[in-house]
Design an enzyme around this catalytic site. Structure first.
Site, PDB file in Angstrom:
ATOM      1  CE1 TYR A 163      -4.229   1.798   0.665  1.00 26.44           C
ATOM      2  CE2 TYR A 163      -2.608   3.430   1.325  1.00 26.44           C
ATOM      3  CZ  TYR A 163      -3.898   3.106   0.938  1.00 26.44           C
ATOM      4  OH  TYR A 163      -4.842   4.097   0.820  1.00 26.44           O
ATOM      5  CD  GLN A 195     -11.679   2.248  -1.079  1.00 28.76           C
ATOM      6  OE1 GLN A 195     -11.900   2.274   0.131  1.00 28.76           O
ATOM      7  NE2 GLN A 195     -11.595   3.335  -1.819  1.00 28.76           N
ATOM      8  CG  ASN A 212      -6.304   6.983   5.708  1.00 32.29           C
ATOM      9  OD1 ASN A 212      -6.583   5.794   5.870  1.00 32.29           O
ATOM     10  ND2 ASN A 212      -6.908   7.741   4.802  1.00 32.29           N
ATOM     11  CB  SER A 238       7.060  10.081  11.741  1.00 33.56           C
ATOM     12  OG  SER A 238       8.425   9.822  11.543  1.00 33.56           O
ATOM     13  CD  GLN A 296      11.125  11.900  11.777  1.00 32.79           C
ATOM     14  OE1 GLN A 296      10.153  11.163  11.779  1.00 32.79           O
ATOM     15  NE2 GLN A 296      11.968  11.948  10.766  1.00 32.79           N
ATOM     16  CG  HIS A 311       6.771  12.925   8.717  1.00 34.88           C
ATOM     17  ND1 HIS A 311       6.662  12.397   7.457  1.00 34.88           N
ATOM     18  CD2 HIS A 311       8.024  12.628   9.141  1.00 34.88           C
ATOM     19  CE1 HIS A 311       7.801  11.812   7.123  1.00 34.88           C
ATOM     20  NE2 HIS A 311       8.635  11.943   8.123  1.00 34.88           N
ATOM     21  CD  GLU A 333       9.306   6.075  12.914  1.00 42.31           C
ATOM     22  OE1 GLU A 333       9.050   5.701  11.756  1.00 42.31           O
ATOM     23  OE2 GLU A 333       8.798   7.098  13.435  1.00 42.31           O
ATOM     24  CG  HIS A 334      13.369   7.899  12.895  1.00 45.56           C
ATOM     25  ND1 HIS A 334      12.065   8.332  12.804  1.00 45.56           N
ATOM     26  CD2 HIS A 334      13.607   7.176  11.775  1.00 45.56           C
ATOM     27  CE1 HIS A 334      11.536   7.903  11.668  1.00 45.56           C
ATOM     28  NE2 HIS A 334      12.453   7.190  11.029  1.00 45.56           N
ATOM     29  CG  ASP A 385      12.994   9.364   6.523  1.00 52.13           C
ATOM     30  OD1 ASP A 385      12.791   8.322   7.173  1.00 52.13           O
ATOM     31  OD2 ASP A 385      12.527  10.474   6.849  1.00 52.13           O
ATOM     32  CD  GLU A 439       1.035 -32.794  26.877  1.00 48.83           C
ATOM     33  OE1 GLU A 439       0.657 -33.114  25.725  1.00 48.83           O
ATOM     34  OE2 GLU A 439       1.853 -31.882  27.098  1.00 48.83           O
ATOM     35  CG  HIS A 458      -0.487 -36.943  20.620  1.00 51.59           C
ATOM     36  ND1 HIS A 458      -1.839 -36.759  20.472  1.00 51.59           N
ATOM     37  CD2 HIS A 458       0.099 -35.841  20.089  1.00 51.59           C
ATOM     38  CE1 HIS A 458      -2.066 -35.597  19.893  1.00 51.59           C
ATOM     39  NE2 HIS A 458      -0.898 -35.010  19.644  1.00 51.59           N
TER      40      HIS A 458
END
Length: 436
Positions: A134, A195, A218, A241, A263, A266, A331-332, A365, A419, A424
């Site tokens: 995506y 979708q 999103n 971010s 950052q 963003h 993250e960074h 990046d 068990e 088994h």
């Protein structure tokens, strides 16, 4: 422009509670979004292309009448590349090469070993058959997202890569399509939102069903990915971010200010935090930020991000800075200091670590090589960057010799009977050699 950025001291009472509040992020969608996405996903599952076209026309303001209009051919991708400036194409190709080379080192081979009794054990590593990527669309171009999600899949040996990208109002971004061509995407569909995720997860008459869906989106895309997880694999549910800069106070304040901006620009929910034991340096960086923000085209977003979720943290020393960095699990993480290789040993939780004064997060990046798809919101405590391993699966290999099976049966049978799983036990016992 005057910036109001929160400043904390690690020695202040209640600091760690304040830090927890600062870092808190609730990425869960509300009931309305959940219901809307659930309906879209179910409609695509039941009606396939018909539902995809309906939602694409509604949400992206298009006038599609046939599913054939949703796909962009490889020839069209090649034409898009020709419409992009040669300088940008050269940068995309160079970045793709570097990302590919880095991920080549992540490839994991199959392996096996033989025990003395002839039993063979091992692991078979196999690439996924088909992956969906995506990519956010519209007038915002994210060619780097294409490269970072596609190249590790290519290195892993994924047979077919399907890309989906929304084209609101019919706007097609040539840079994104050029990146898809360079990266070697097999098929591209101009659909987005929940979708698109549903189409990839369940398959339609036109869009093939994939094994895994990766890539940012999103809240509707993130919610849809959560809903279809289990039908397909997903990479992660990413939050806003974030960057954490730890500096000893010796780096140019303008450099650090711009790293924090990188950052903050963003979106308003992005988070930029600076930690330093040098109080005067924190003041210098704030002065730089107030001056430099005026030069930024996205200054309103930067200001909202910094004032809403940004912070300066004054610590007593670098050891304490490392402790806080591990709590944040950013993250960074930039270690802008002398001898970063010494301090990196103290870091246990971070998505990506940028070492030294000349290694801004922005290079990661786009073109340094490591993946920019990273765990956010503290999930670096248990998650890793996107990599080749995300596009491979592992199957265990067990090949018993007659002697090996007999020896293992002696171990397995008592456990199975403990068990209360008699079948088994007997299945194992049937393989026991006479006399054992």
């Amino acid at each position: 422009m005057n910036l109001t950025i929160r400043q904390f001291s690690s020695s202040a009472e209640g600091f760690y509670a304040d830090l927890e509040t600062l870092l808190a992020w609730d990425s869960v969608s509300d009931a309305g979004i959940q219901k809307s996405v659930a309906d879209i996903v179910e409609q695509v599952r039941l009606r396939g292309d018909e539902a995809v076209i309906e939602f694409t026309n509604r949400f992206d303001r298009r006038d599609v009448t046939s599913s054939s209009e949703l796909e962009i051919s490889r020839e069209e991708l090649a034409l898009a590349k020709k419409r992009v400036s040669p300088e940008l194409v050269a940068s995309l190709e160079a970045a793709a090469k570097r990302v590919h080379q880095y991920h080549e080192r992540q490839k994991q081979p199959s392996w096996q070993y033989q025990e003395e009794n002839g039993t063979v054990l091992g692991q078979k590593v196999t690439s996924l058959d088909r992956v969906g990527v995506y990519v956010p669309g519209g007038k915002a171009a994210y060619p780097s997202s294409v490269l970072m999600n596609v190249m590790p899949a290519k290195v892993a040996g994924v047979s077919e890569i399907i890309m989906v990208v929304p084209t609101p109002d019919g706007f097609v971004n040539d840079v994104v399509l050029a990146a898809a061509f360079i990266a070697g995407v097999d098929r591209v569909f101009t659909i987005g939102g929940a979708q698109a995720v549903a189409a990839l997860a369940y398959g339609t008459q036109t869009v093939p069903k994939v094994d895994k869906i990766v890539g940012p989106g999103n809240i509707y895309v993130a919610t849809a990915k959560k809903m279809v997880f289990g039908i397909v694999g997903i990479d992660m549910i990413a939050g806003p971010s974030e960057i954490l800069v730890v500096c000893d106070g010796k780096t140019d304040p303008d450099w650090i200010a711009m790293d924090l901006f990188s950052q903050a620009e963003h979106d308003e929910d992005a988070q930029s935090i600076l930690i330093s034991p040098d109080l005067a340096f924190l003041d210098s960086v704030k002065e730089s930020m107030e001056r430099l923000v005026e030069t930024q085209s996205r200054q309103a977003i930067i200001k909202a991000s910094l004032e809403g979720r940004g912070a300066f943290i004054h610590v007593k020393d670098m050891d304490e800075a490392m402790d806080i960095a591990n709590l944040v699990a950013a993250e960074h993480l930039e270690l802008s200091m002398d001898e970063p290789e010494k301090w990196v040993e103290k870091i246990r939780h971070a998505g990506a670590i940028f070492m030294g004064r000349h290694t801004p997060e922005a290079l990661g990046d786009y073109c340094a090589g490591p993946n920019h798809v990273l765990p956010t919101s503290g999930t670096a405590r248990f998650s890793s960057p996107l990599g080749v391993y995300d596009f491979q699966k592992r199957s265990s290999l067990i090949y018993c010799s007659d002697v090996g099976a007999s020896e293992l049966a002696k171990i397995a049978s008592p456990i199975a009977r403990a068990e209360s799983l008699e079948a088994h036990a007997m299945s194992a016992e049937y393989r026991m050699l006479k006399g054992d």
